[in-house]
Design a protein around this motif. Sequence first.
Motif, PDB file in Angstrom:
ATOM      1  N   GLY A 174       0.818  -1.204   0.000  1.00  0.00           N
ATOM      2  CA  GLY A 174       0.000   0.000   0.000  1.00  0.00           C
ATOM      3  C   GLY A 174       0.853   1.257   0.000  1.00  0.00           C
ATOM      4  O   GLY A 174       0.553   2.233  -0.709  1.00  0.00           O
ATOM      5  N   ARG A 175       1.926   1.229   0.761  1.00  0.00           N
ATOM      6  CA  ARG A 175       2.849   2.369   0.792  1.00  0.00           C
ATOM      7  C   ARG A 175       3.532   2.547  -0.561  1.00  0.00           C
ATOM      8  O   ARG A 175       3.724   3.664  -1.045  1.00  0.00           O
ATOM      9  N   ALA A 176       3.915   1.414  -1.189  1.00  0.00           N
ATOM     10  CA  ALA A 176       4.557   1.481  -2.504  1.00  0.00           C
ATOM     11  C   ALA A 176       3.603   2.078  -3.538  1.00  0.00           C
ATOM     12  O   ALA A 176       4.012   2.871  -4.399  1.00  0.00           O
ATOM     13  N   TRP A 177       2.315   1.708  -3.461  1.00  0.00           N
ATOM     14  CA  TRP A 177       1.317   2.272  -4.391  1.00  0.00           C
ATOM     15  C   TRP A 177       1.157   3.772  -4.165  1.00  0.00           C
ATOM     16  O   TRP A 177       1.101   4.547  -5.111  1.00  0.00           O
ATOM     17  N   ARG A 178       1.108   4.162  -2.880  1.00  0.00           N
ATOM     18  CA  ARG A 178       0.906   5.586  -2.567  1.00  0.00           C
ATOM     19  C   ARG A 178       2.086   6.432  -3.030  1.00  0.00           C
ATOM     20  O   ARG A 178       1.903   7.514  -3.589  1.00  0.00           O
ATOM     21  N   LEU A 179       3.304   5.928  -2.825  1.00  0.00           N
ATOM     22  CA  LEU A 179       4.505   6.681  -3.207  1.00  0.00           C
ATOM     23  C   LEU A 179       4.882   6.490  -4.668  1.00  0.00           C
ATOM     24  O   LEU A 179       5.725   7.227  -5.189  1.00  0.00           O
ATOM     25  N   ASN A 180       4.275   5.464  -5.307  1.00  0.00           N
ATOM     26  CA  ASN A 180       4.600   5.134  -6.698  1.00  0.00           C
ATOM     27  C   ASN A 180       6.108   4.959  -6.881  1.00  0.00           C
ATOM     28  O   ASN A 180       6.722   5.502  -7.804  1.00  0.00           O
ATOM     29  N   THR A 181       6.709   4.164  -5.987  1.00  0.00           N
ATOM     30  CA  THR A 181       8.142   3.940  -6.020  1.00  0.00           C
ATOM     31  C   THR A 181       8.461   2.611  -6.693  1.00  0.00           C
ATOM     32  O   THR A 181       7.628   1.695  -6.697  1.00  0.00           O
ATOM     33  N   ASP A 182       9.648   2.511  -7.252  1.00  0.00           N
ATOM     34  CA  ASP A 182      10.062   1.246  -7.846  1.00  0.00           C
ATOM     35  C   ASP A 182      10.998   0.472  -6.917  1.00  0.00           C
ATOM     36  O   ASP A 182      11.485  -0.593  -7.278  1.00  0.00           O
ATOM     37  N   ARG A 183      11.243   1.014  -5.718  1.00  0.00           N
ATOM     38  CA  ARG A 183      12.092   0.337  -4.743  1.00  0.00           C
ATOM     39  C   ARG A 183      11.427   0.366  -3.358  1.00  0.00           C
ATOM     40  O   ARG A 183      11.918   1.018  -2.426  1.00  0.00           O
ATOM     41  N   PRO A 184      10.313  -0.345  -3.211  1.00  0.00           N
ATOM     42  CA  PRO A 184       9.614  -0.367  -1.922  1.00  0.00           C
ATOM     43  C   PRO A 184      10.373  -1.228  -0.898  1.00  0.00           C
ATOM     44  O   PRO A 184      11.114  -2.145  -1.270  1.00  0.00           O
ATOM     45  N   VAL A 185      10.173  -0.928   0.357  1.00  0.00           N
ATOM     46  CA  VAL A 185      10.832  -1.689   1.419  1.00  0.00           C
ATOM     47  C   VAL A 185       9.852  -2.681   2.033  1.00  0.00           C
ATOM     48  O   VAL A 185       8.630  -2.550   1.900  1.00  0.00           O
ATOM     49  N   ALA A 186      10.401  -3.707   2.677  1.00  0.00           N
ATOM     50  CA  ALA A 186       9.644  -4.681   3.472  1.00  0.00           C
ATOM     51  C   ALA A 186       8.751  -5.596   2.644  1.00  0.00           C
ATOM     52  O   ALA A 186       7.877  -6.265   3.200  1.00  0.00           O
TER      53      ALA A 186
END
Length: 206
Positions: A174-186
């Motif tokens: 969910g955090r990766a979707w919100r930030l639209n990042t290609d390197r999410p953690v965890a």
Amino acid sequence: MSTSSVLADETALSRADRTFLKLEAAMNLIAGVVIFALVLLAVYNVVGRKLFNAPVPGYVDWTEQFMATFAFLGLAFCQREGGHIRMDILVGQFRGRMLWAAEWISCVFMLLLTTALIYGTWFHFERSFDWNAPMFSTDSSIDIALPLWPAKLIVPVSMAVLWVRLVLQIWGFGRAWRLNTDRPVAVPLIEDAATQANKEAKTVDG
């Protein structure tokens, strides 16, 4: 060198992931030790039967009892590392928010299924456990009457640990979707076969 694809930083999510990993790794280690012990037990059973006509009493009972240990204790660790078998043919083509949304939905479905399994397996354990019964067990193995409740307890406990891991991954995707990042953690990242093989080769080389 680690073969894990899970990235880390100093966010609260990543710290929670690394802290919970200690429990998952310990449970996975116990599962590995049990597998090794069962191998030794099998060797001793064969040698004892062949040379001394003295097989291990209740060998099948012991094996059945400990199967729950190595079958379930490593579930959460495997989920954390993205090691469970799944189809990446379609999901692997996604990028960005589309990928994280697909992963998030997948984790939500797994969480719902795991919740149901915890409920069912806990009551299955309760049916075999009784404080007033001998060795707290109302049922036992056929050969040497091993109490079955410890093996039955391992299942809901392992599922509960998996449940927490899935919550962390839902948070992560969910955090990766919100930030639209290609390197999410965890969360485990999808890697192609060449990347996985390269990491494993570097691990063997030290």
